[in-house]
Design a protein around this motif. Structure first.
Motif, short mmCIF file in Angstrom:
data_model
loop_
_atom_site.label_atom_id
_atom_site.label_comp_id
_atom_site.label_asym_id
_atom_site.label_seq_id
_atom_site.Cartn_x
_atom_site.Cartn_y
_atom_site.Cartn_z
N GLY A 139 5.14 31.37 0.05
CA GLY A 139 5.84 32.64 0.00
C GLY A 139 4.91 33.69 1.18
O GLY A 139 5.77 34.71 1.69
N LEU A 140 3.87 33.03 1.76
CA LEU A 140 3.18 34.09 2.95
C LEU A 140 4.19 34.01 3.94
O LEU A 140 4.25 35.15 4.49
N ILE A 141 4.73 32.97 4.33
CA ILE A 141 5.54 33.03 5.50
C ILE A 141 6.90 33.95 5.49
O ILE A 141 7.27 34.39 6.13
N ALA A 142 7.14 33.99 4.06
CA ALA A 142 8.36 35.10 3.73
C ALA A 142 7.91 36.35 4.09
O ALA A 142 8.76 37.19 4.57
N PHE A 143 6.73 36.78 3.63
CA PHE A 143 6.10 38.05 3.93
C PHE A 143 6.11 38.26 5.53
O PHE A 143 6.30 39.45 5.78
N ALA A 144 5.64 37.08 6.07
CA ALA A 144 5.50 37.45 7.65
C ALA A 144 7.00 37.64 8.31
O ALA A 144 7.04 38.17 9.57
N SER A 145 8.05 37.13 7.51
CA SER A 145 9.67 37.67 8.08
C SER A 145 9.90 38.80 7.61
O SER A 145 10.93 39.44 8.37
N ILE A 146 9.70 39.33 6.37
CA ILE A 146 10.27 40.67 6.04
C ILE A 146 9.76 41.77 6.73
O ILE A 146 10.49 42.59 7.28
N PHE A 147 8.40 41.85 6.81
CA PHE A 147 7.80 43.05 7.48
C PHE A 147 7.97 43.49 8.99
O PHE A 147 8.19 44.41 9.25
N PRO A 148 8.22 42.30 9.77
CA PRO A 148 8.65 42.78 11.18
C PRO A 148 10.13 43.39 11.31
O PRO A 148 10.21 44.39 12.02
N ILE A 149 10.92 43.14 10.13
CA ILE A 149 12.25 43.61 10.10
C ILE A 149 11.86 45.31 9.85
O ILE A 149 12.75 45.96 10.44
N ILE A 150 11.30 45.60 8.73
CA ILE A 150 10.83 46.70 8.37
C ILE A 150 10.13 47.47 9.56
O ILE A 150 10.40 48.75 9.71
N SER A 151 9.38 46.99 10.15
CA SER A 151 8.60 47.65 11.28
C SER A 151 9.45 48.01 12.50
O SER A 151 9.23 49.10 13.02
N VAL A 152 10.01 47.27 13.01
CA VAL A 152 11.15 47.36 14.06
C VAL A 152 12.27 48.65 13.86
O VAL A 152 12.61 49.32 14.52
#
Length: 508
Positions: free
Chosen positions: A476-489
């Protein structure tokens, strides 16, 4: 001589990609943990093998696969043949993902931890078919001129809905499988295909229509793998899930042994067998590029000997990469998790997660490439370095939150569903020319080096903390690494647009 210089440049590039991890691990070992891991020599050798493997793999791509792939894309775009473009898109997506090193790493870990219930090869084929299908759909979207946001909103609503029904054992793995589909091979090929099509079709915008293929390639495997998990965990007796991964005690244990054969001859025979398996893994991409080149385009390949050498280097590089994973990166991730937990100070675990996420993302070559393409497409309105900083912060925060989930024992369902619900809301508010880019940036944040280390960190934490199940909590850590960049940008884009409006209003 020029080929040697090019290879040395790729070797340097591979080392620089690994350097942030070495620095972060080194600082924590010397200043925080203040001790050296027992199997440090095997880990160092493994890291060197990873560097060599990635360099050989990239050099092989440059020599053999990329030139043919780019030529085929240009030929189909020039002819304007929609059916062949979609068939080529599917075949390219499938072939690139089935040989993706990071996906191989995650699938291998999943099969080990689930005691064989999750079949690693079936998982890879399922993900590859999903990516192939969605690349074909993405090509159709560009040709029809549809904007991306409705595709993503409907898609992630499906993701969240399936997550609600999926068994806990598969959710983290499904999201991680989506996160690792876009890497060394897929990002350059798929992004170039999308941007090339958008530029060549009148009335299409590179920013609005060219980006987005990578984002779709991340999303759809999340749905298909969860459906696979519902099927697997709904029928038959559950095998006992391993709670601790096999430990690598020395370098010889990490090298494939070739079954029951003994001695040097047995080891060499085992290595030959694994090379043959690697050839089987890369064979789809070879068949795709050669098949379309000779049967559809009907043109001979220029510099055939160079292309053939490239294919050989891809196979050898993949093999070296996988061996290096077992010797270096997997043990480092598990060792760091064990040592940090032993300190009994969770703050250091959070700091390590944040540092690894930020440092590795800033050096991610796929992110640098996409940032450069975005800066050119936006004609200076976006800066590549700003994009990298936003994405790196997003990844660092995401991995830190993911580590907190493992430590606290919370269900991943609520984190993932909440995260994508926020993404859907932000999609409705974000400037339309940024949406596709933001989704793509969420798909290029996990490199061939970062994925194994982050995966091993999550599994190591889950195996060391009492009451955690490795299959449920370790992924699941990779999933978190994919979601939050979308949110930040997206958040940055919304804020920047509102500030620009406020400035223009005050001037008026």
């Amino acid at each position: 001589m020029s080929q040697l210089k090019e290879f040395l440049g790729l070797l340097n590039h591979s080392f620089r990609n690994l350097l942030p991890i070495i620095l972060v691990v080194g600082v924590f070992q010397l200043l925080v943990i203040q001790q050296v891991p027992e199997a440090w020599l095997g880990m160092v050798i493994g890291l060197l093998v990873v560097i060599l493997g990635v360099a050989l793999f990239l050099h092989g791509l440059e020599l053999g696969i990329f030139p043919i792939g780019k030529n085929l894309s240009n030929e189909f775009a020039r002819k304007g043949s929609l059916p062949w473009l979609m068939v080529f898109g599917f075949s390219l997506g499938f072939a690139a993902v089935i040989a993706e090193p990071a996906l191989i790493a995650v699938a291998t870990q999943a099969e080990t931890i689930s005691a064989g219930r999750i079949d690693g090869f079936v998982l890879r084929v399922l993900v590859a078919v999903s990516v192939g299908a969605v690349v074909a759909l993405g090509i159709l979207r560009i040709i029809l001129g549809h904007r991306l946001h409705w595709y993503m909103i409907i898609g992630y609503l499906m993701v969240v809905t399936v997550t609600f029904f999926a068994p806990a054992e598969i959710v983290g793995l499904a999201y991680d499988s989506g996160g690792v589909t876009t890497n060394i091979v897929t990002v350059p090929l798929i992004a170039a295909l999308g941007l090339g099509l958008a530029v060549s079709i009148r009335g299409r915008s590179a920013m609005i229509h060219g980006f987005g293929l990578v984002a779709l390639a991340v999303m759809v495997p999340m749905i298909s793998v969860q459906l696979y998990g519902i099927l697997v965990y709904s029928f038959g007796e559950a095998a006992e899930v391993a709670t601790v991964l096999p430990q690598v005690s020395d370098s010889s244990a990490s090298i494939p042994q070739g079954g029951s054969h003994a001695g040097v001859g047995g080891i060499l025979l085992g290595m030959l067998g694994d090379l043959i398996e690697m050839f089987r893994d890369v064979l789809p991409i070879i068949l795709v590029v050669l098949g379309f080149q000779y049967l559809v385009i009907r043109k001979h390949i220029a510099h055939v000997h160079k292309v053939a050498g490239g294919f050989v280097l891809v196979i050898i590089g993949l093999y070296a990469f996988v061996v290096g994973l077992k010797m270096g990166l997997f043990p480092i991730g598990q060792s760091m998790a064990e040592q940090l937990i032993a300190l009994d100070q969770w703050l250091f675990v959070y700091l390590f997660a944040f540092s690894i996420g930020f440092a590795t993302t800033m050096a991610e070559p796929a992110l640098i490439a996409i940032g450069h393409q975005a800066e050119e497409a936006a004609k200076g309105r976006l800066k590549g370095n700003t994009i990298r900083l936003l994405v790196a912060l997003g990844v660092a925060v995401g991995i830190t939150i993911g580590v907190h989930r493992i430590i606290s024992g919370d269900s991943i369902h609520y984190y993932i569903m909440g995260g994508y619900a926020l993404v859907i809301v932000l999609t409705l508010l974000t400037p339309k020319d940024i949406i596709a880019l933001a989704y793509d940036l969420g798909g290029v944040t996990t490199s061939e080096v970062t994925v194994p280390l982050v995966t091993a960190l999550g599994i190591g934490l889950a195996s060391q903390i009492e009451g955690r199940n490795v299959m449920i909590d370790g992924f699941g850590l990779i999933a978190f690494a994919s979601i939050f960049p979308i949110i930040s940008v997206m958040s940055y884009a919304i804020l920047a647009e509102r500030l620009a409006r406020r400035r223009s209003t005050s001037r008026a």
